[in-house]
Design a protein around this motif. Sequence first.
Motif, PDB file in Angstrom:
ATOM      1  N   THR A  46       0.824  -1.212   0.000  1.00 37.47           N
ATOM      2  CA  THR A  46       0.000   0.000   0.000  1.00 37.47           C
ATOM      3  C   THR A  46       0.854   1.256   0.000  1.00 37.47           C
ATOM      4  OG1 THR A  46      -1.706  -1.184   1.246  1.00 37.47           O
ATOM      5  CG2 THR A  46      -1.870   1.216   1.166  1.00 37.47           C
ATOM      6  N   LYS A  47       1.860   1.312   0.853  1.00 37.31           N
ATOM      7  CA  LYS A  47       2.714   2.486   0.970  1.00 37.31           C
ATOM      8  C   LYS A  47       4.190   2.057   0.918  1.00 37.31           C
ATOM      9  CE  LYS A  47      -0.545   5.347   3.585  1.00 37.31           C
ATOM     10  NZ  LYS A  47      -0.764   6.174   4.805  1.00 37.31           N
ATOM     11  N   PRO A  48       4.708   1.825  -0.285  1.00 40.62           N
ATOM     12  CA  PRO A  48       6.105   1.371  -0.386  1.00 40.62           C
ATOM     13  C   PRO A  48       7.103   2.369   0.186  1.00 40.62           C
ATOM     14  CG  PRO A  48       5.196   1.944  -2.552  1.00 40.62           C
ATOM     15  CD  PRO A  48       4.047   1.916  -1.603  1.00 40.62           C
ATOM     16  N   GLU A  49       6.747   3.669   0.178  1.00 39.80           N
ATOM     17  CA  GLU A  49       7.691   4.669   0.690  1.00 39.80           C
ATOM     18  C   GLU A  49       7.991   4.466   2.169  1.00 39.80           C
ATOM     19  OE1 GLU A  49       3.553   6.522   0.926  1.00 39.80           O
ATOM     20  OE2 GLU A  49       4.702   5.348  -0.531  1.00 39.80           O
ATOM     21  N   LYS A  50       7.109   3.730   2.861  1.00 37.52           N
ATOM     22  CA  LYS A  50       7.324   3.497   4.291  1.00 37.52           C
ATOM     23  C   LYS A  50       8.438   2.480   4.542  1.00 37.52           C
ATOM     24  CE  LYS A  50       3.946   6.110   5.884  1.00 37.52           C
ATOM     25  NZ  LYS A  50       4.189   7.286   6.774  1.00 37.52           N
ATOM     26  N   ILE A  51       8.726   1.633   3.554  1.00 34.45           N
ATOM     27  CA  ILE A  51       9.723   0.586   3.776  1.00 34.45           C
ATOM     28  C   ILE A  51      10.931   0.683   2.842  1.00 34.45           C
ATOM     29  CG2 ILE A  51       8.090  -1.067   4.760  1.00 34.45           C
ATOM     30  CD1 ILE A  51       7.782  -2.337   2.062  1.00 34.45           C
ATOM     31  N   LEU A  52      10.913   1.644   1.920  1.00 33.18           N
ATOM     32  CA  LEU A  52      12.076   1.828   1.052  1.00 33.18           C
ATOM     33  C   LEU A  52      13.226   2.456   1.839  1.00 33.18           C
ATOM     34  CD1 LEU A  52      10.314   3.114  -2.206  1.00 33.18           C
ATOM     35  CD2 LEU A  52      11.609   0.978  -1.962  1.00 33.18           C
ATOM     36  N   PRO A  53      14.463   2.163   1.491  1.00 31.80           N
ATOM     37  CA  PRO A  53      15.614   2.771   2.186  1.00 31.80           C
ATOM     38  C   PRO A  53      15.567   4.295   2.121  1.00 31.80           C
ATOM     39  CG  PRO A  53      16.331   0.929   0.828  1.00 31.80           C
ATOM     40  CD  PRO A  53      14.885   1.182   0.481  1.00 31.80           C
ATOM     41  N   ARG A  54      16.040   4.917   3.194  1.00 32.21           N
ATOM     42  CA  ARG A  54      16.033   6.381   3.286  1.00 32.21           C
ATOM     43  C   ARG A  54      17.424   6.940   3.015  1.00 32.21           C
ATOM     44  NH1 ARG A  54      11.203   8.391   5.506  1.00 32.21           N
ATOM     45  NH2 ARG A  54      12.100  10.341   4.750  1.00 32.21           N
TER      46      ARG A  54
END
Length: 452
Positions: free
Chosen positions: A372-380
């Motif tokens: 649903t929200k890939p940005e929450k688990i992508l590397p920062r």
Amino acid sequence: MFPLIFFLCSFLSLFLLPPSNIAAVSNHNKYLKLPLLRKSPFPSPTQALALDTRRLHFLSLRRKPIPFVKSPVVSGAASGSGQYFVDLRIGQPPQSLLLIADTGSDLVWVKCSACRNCSHHSPATVFFPRHSSTFSPAHCYDPVCRLVPKPDRAPICNHTRIHSTCHYEYGYADGSLTSGLFARETTSLKTSSGKEARLKSVAFGCGFRISGQSVSGTSFNGANGVMGLGRGPISFASQLGRRFGNKFSYCLMDYTLSPPPTSYLIIGNGGDGVSKLFFTPLLTNPLSPTFYYVKLKSVFVNGAKLRIDPSIWEIDDSGNGGTVVDSGTTLAFLAEPAYRSVIAAVRRRVKLPIADALTPGFDLCVNVSGVTKPEKILPRLKFEFSGGAVFVPPPRNYFIETEEQIQCLAIQSVDPKVGFSVIGNLMQQGFLFEFDRDRSRLGFSRRGCALP
């Protein structure tokens, strides 16, 4: 020697080109706030990469030790893919044109036509100087004429003739060309408040001869010219700067949203109300005085500092290397050794499955199906600049959807021996970027774009 030449050029330019006269602007207006427009359809990620690569190749060709009077003012805007447009109304009565806002060039120029019966031209596609009562060609011995490149067969300047005009010509890497008369004109700008700012004696190129893909093809995306915002004396930012605090800023919003939020170009002190700006010094590259260079010191992935040789970020004696903040490039580009470290670190830390097939031109793609929200688990990612400024963009600024359910790392490599690293406009989205030319510093803030 080069720093001395650059200092003298900058000092002399203050006298060669006086600031534009401002009319019909209230004393309470400390800045101009201009909407930045996007035109659809937007290029695909693969197309954007191809156009970015072409643009950077072209810009890298400009780093040459050239004497002041022959200083190049060639725009790289036409070779970019991430164009933002400004609605500029030029002449009296005003004629409306869309210009590409470009921090990678100095010259302001528009497409012109010398026609008398102009019925075969569509409105708002070219400027008609014959229809303006305020159009004033620069004389060939006008000091401002020394700031633009001349045609190889330019007429000999006759100091006694009133109509010895200033001719300019410049070309692109692919052989495209624009040439015409350098002139002054009254321009009008639509501001967000609804008021109109009228600016007298703005110097610009009136292009009567325009040919080639760079200035008339699909990469130019229907633009009518370029608004150069670079550091040179004839850029739009330089001409207006001294009237408005000698600074400008912009907020580039995510144009993939529907409906897309409005982005802004602010001439003056529009960013002063931002509570927290992080500042880093602007560097000078004597061989590329147009560009806004900053010093990138470190890169972090999920808080871990990567082992990257600090010399990778330096500008060498040939003017290569360094890091440029550029509004006309879409993706980010990192010096090749740093790029290898970043992509390896991101690959180790990504928690999503690697895509079965890579999108052409991209080295790391992940499958986000069912997330649903890939940005929450992508590397920062985190970037540390000189002066302690820390830039922490969200993952959507460097992971882009290239195909359905596929996102790719929107960072590319560049050879530091022939090019430079770039913070492109995708990486800048959602941040206020302020170019403070008097203090020679770049400020940025995540909160700045929330200003009304």
